[in-house]
Design an enzyme around this catalytic site. Structure first.
Site, PDB file in Angstrom:
ATOM      1  N   ARG A 188       0.829  -1.205   0.000  1.00  0.00           N
ATOM      2  CA  ARG A 188       0.000   0.000   0.000  1.00  0.00           C
ATOM      3  C   ARG A 188       0.867   1.260   0.000  1.00  0.00           C
ATOM      4  NH1 ARG A 188      -2.385   1.618   4.351  1.00  0.00           N
ATOM      5  NH2 ARG A 188      -2.343  -0.384   5.408  1.00  0.00           N
ATOM      6  N   TYR A 224     -16.984  16.508 -15.254  1.00  0.00           N
ATOM      7  CA  TYR A 224     -17.475  15.119 -15.318  1.00  0.00           C
ATOM      8  C   TYR A 224     -18.503  14.895 -14.203  1.00  0.00           C
ATOM      9  CZ  TYR A 224     -17.191  10.033 -14.664  1.00  0.00           C
ATOM     10  OH  TYR A 224     -17.492   8.704 -14.495  1.00  0.00           O
ATOM     11  N   ASP A 279      -7.994  18.271 -14.576  1.00  0.00           N
ATOM     12  CA  ASP A 279      -8.328  16.924 -15.050  1.00  0.00           C
ATOM     13  C   ASP A 279      -8.060  16.915 -16.557  1.00  0.00           C
ATOM     14  OD1 ASP A 279      -9.535  14.621 -16.066  1.00  0.00           O
ATOM     15  OD2 ASP A 279     -11.130  14.622 -14.562  1.00  0.00           O
ATOM     16  N   LYS A 311      -8.923   5.568 -19.498  1.00  0.00           N
ATOM     17  CA  LYS A 311      -9.368   6.086 -20.805  1.00  0.00           C
ATOM     18  C   LYS A 311      -8.256   5.976 -21.852  1.00  0.00           C
ATOM     19  CE  LYS A 311     -12.898   7.052 -18.287  1.00  0.00           C
ATOM     20  NZ  LYS A 311     -14.016   6.146 -18.174  1.00  0.00           N
TER      21      LYS A 311
HETATM   22  C1  LIG Z   1     -13.145  13.585 -17.217  1.00  0.00           C
HETATM   23  C2  LIG Z   1     -13.129  12.366 -16.353  1.00  0.00           C
HETATM   24  N1  LIG Z   1     -12.446  12.394 -15.200  1.00  0.00           N
HETATM   25  C3  LIG Z   1     -12.414  11.328 -14.382  1.00  0.00           C
HETATM   26  C4  LIG Z   1     -13.081  10.162 -14.692  1.00  0.00           C
HETATM   27  C5  LIG Z   1     -13.037   9.003 -13.738  1.00  0.00           C
HETATM   28  O1  LIG Z   1     -12.216   7.998 -14.208  1.00  0.00           O
HETATM   29  P1  LIG Z   1     -12.336   6.481 -13.667  1.00  0.00           P
HETATM   30  O2  LIG Z   1     -13.558   5.900 -14.285  1.00  0.00           O
HETATM   31  O3  LIG Z   1     -11.055   5.862 -14.099  1.00  0.00           O
HETATM   32  O4  LIG Z   1     -12.471   6.563 -12.195  1.00  0.00           O
HETATM   33  C6  LIG Z   1     -13.805  10.089 -15.883  1.00  0.00           C
HETATM   34  C7  LIG Z   1     -14.557   8.883 -16.231  1.00  0.00           C
HETATM   35  O5  LIG Z   1     -15.281   8.817 -17.184  1.00  0.00           O
HETATM   36  C8  LIG Z   1     -13.832  11.222 -16.737  1.00  0.00           C
HETATM   37  O6  LIG Z   1     -14.509  11.220 -17.882  1.00  0.00           O
END
Ligand SMILES: Cc1ncc(COP(=O)(O)O)c(C=O)c1O
Length: 392
Positions: free
Chosen positions: A62, A115, A186, A211
């Site tokens: 961890r 998001y 992000d 992604k």
């Molecule tokens: C812009 C954005 N940030 C964060 C996330 C979260 O990613 P995760 O699904 O890997 O937790 C997503 C998921 O679709 C996203 O589109």
């Protein structure tokens, strides 16, 4: 478009293959997978010295792991950052970063169109006495005005998912630096191939590895990249929460990352061609894609991105019913959540909340006829023809 690297680093295609070369004493061209959760030492003194060092990779799983550490080095190369923490998901990266840097009574400035689940997470944080101001237009001057004496963090998502709103990263970073506030971006929708927020002056970059980085819908992962001094503040809360990436998942992530530049550059080209066809289509109301000259964020995107990305969205004429009919007529594209995959993935976000008791925050700004397309690496004409036949 800014097709020159934003600094003097080698191209992302090279970095994705070489940034972890010569890691430790490993000679394997592909990384070894070190599955051990715990590591021994020949004496009590050595063991305790190790346990007390920051971010040990051979103490307890961890706290760190050699395979995960090697892949973190690869991600740092792409992000152009001093260091990276890999997390068990993109949401874990976002949560741990905010959790580490804020306390009760603090204030955050965030873009309204982030998001959906980031917005849900932020509203959960309000339970712990963290106040959030949501900005409809996240310009540097609006951020400057929204900052109060209690503001600890400014959080930007650009382009945003799913409306592709673009924020001026260098402008926001400059305001934050001037006011002594940590900026977080992000970068999931842009991907580390098309955008390097660190080069624009942003302090910490979060990205869902699930992604474009992973790229094959076979691993859930996340990353936080930035200066070591800030990441050390995020690392301990990550150890306490336990949202670490496992060595097998880290290995799958690096396998995806090796080809990220090839994939993303093709996805950029296909998305732009698709956006242009959709913009001229009589059954489409509006297209949201920063590569189009008509997009309100086009100029900023052209300055801060080296490609406009593989994600776009559009409104189908005919409302919710027509958007729902569109997805049922697709033959090649895949109707599924997520983005950044080798398959073209199509989503109709409103279908997820219509008729349900719980309506998420994103329903207040995502139109019911919005369709989101994350283009894959199939032939561009095949993708475009499928979308057009489903519209006609
Ligand atoms: C812009 C954005 N940030 C964060 C996330 C979260 O990613 P995760 O699904 O890997 O937790 C997503 C998921 O679709 C996203 O589109």
């Amino acid at each position: 478009m800014n097709d020159q690297p934003q600094d003097n680093r080698p191209d992302a295609a090279t970095v994705a293959v070489h940034a972890d070369s010569g890691y430790g004493d490993e000679l394997g061209v592909a990384p070894a997978i070190d599955m051990s959760v715990t590591f021994t030492r020949s004496s009590q003194a050595l063991f305790h010295e190790l346990a007390g060092t920051p971010r040990p990779v051979k103490f307890y799983g961890r706290y760190g792991n050699p395979t995960v550490d090697r892949v973190a080095k690869l991600v740092s190369g792409l992000a152009g950052s001093e260091a990276t923490l890999l997390t068990s998901s993109g949401m874990a990266a976002i949560f741990t970063t905010i959790f580490a840097l804020t306390s009760a009574g603090d204030h955050l400035v965030v873009g309204t169109e982030c998001y959906g689940e980031t917005l849900e997470l932020l509203s959960e944080l309000e339970r712990f006495g963290i106040e959030v101001t949501y900005l409809d237009k996240m310009s540097p001057s609006a951020v400057d005005e929204a900052i109060t004496a209690r503001t600890k963090l400014v959080y930007v998502e650009t382009p945003s998912n799913p409306l592709m709103t673009v924020t001026d990263l260098a402008g926001v970073a400059q305001v934050c630096r001037h006011r002594g506030i940590v900026s977080v971006a992000d970068n999931t929708v842009a991907s580390c191939v098309n955008s390097r927020p660190i080069s624009a002056g942003i302090d910490l970059v979060v990205e869902s590895g699930t992604k474009f980085m992973g790229g094959h819908s076979d691993v859930i992962a996340g990353a936080v990249s930035g200066r070591l001094e800030l990441l050390e503040r995020v690392w301990w809360p990550q150890v306490l929460v336990g949202c670490v990436l496992g060595p097998l998942d880290a290995w799958i992530l690096q396998r995806g990352i090796r080809t990220i530049a090839l994939r993303v550059r093709q996805q950029n080209a296909t998305a732009l061609a698709l956006a242009e066809r959709l913009a001229a289509h009589p059954r489409v109301e509006r297209v949201f894609y920063p590569g189009l000259a008509t997009h309100p964020g086009h100029e900023v995107a052209a300055r801060q991105m080296s490609g406009y990305g593989g994600l776009l969205s559009f409104e189908a004429k005919g409302g919710f019913a027509e958007a729902a009919a569109f997805v049922s007529r697709l033959k090649l594209c895949t109707y599924a959540a997520s983005l950044g995959d080798v398959h073209t993935l199509v989503m109709h976000p409103a279908a997820g909340w219509r008729g349900r008791e719980y309506v998420p925050r994103e329903a207040s700004f995502v139109p019911e006829n919005l369709l989101r397309v994350s283009v894959g690496i199939e032939d561009a004409n095949d993708v475009i023809q499928d979308v057009l036949q489903a519209l006609n």
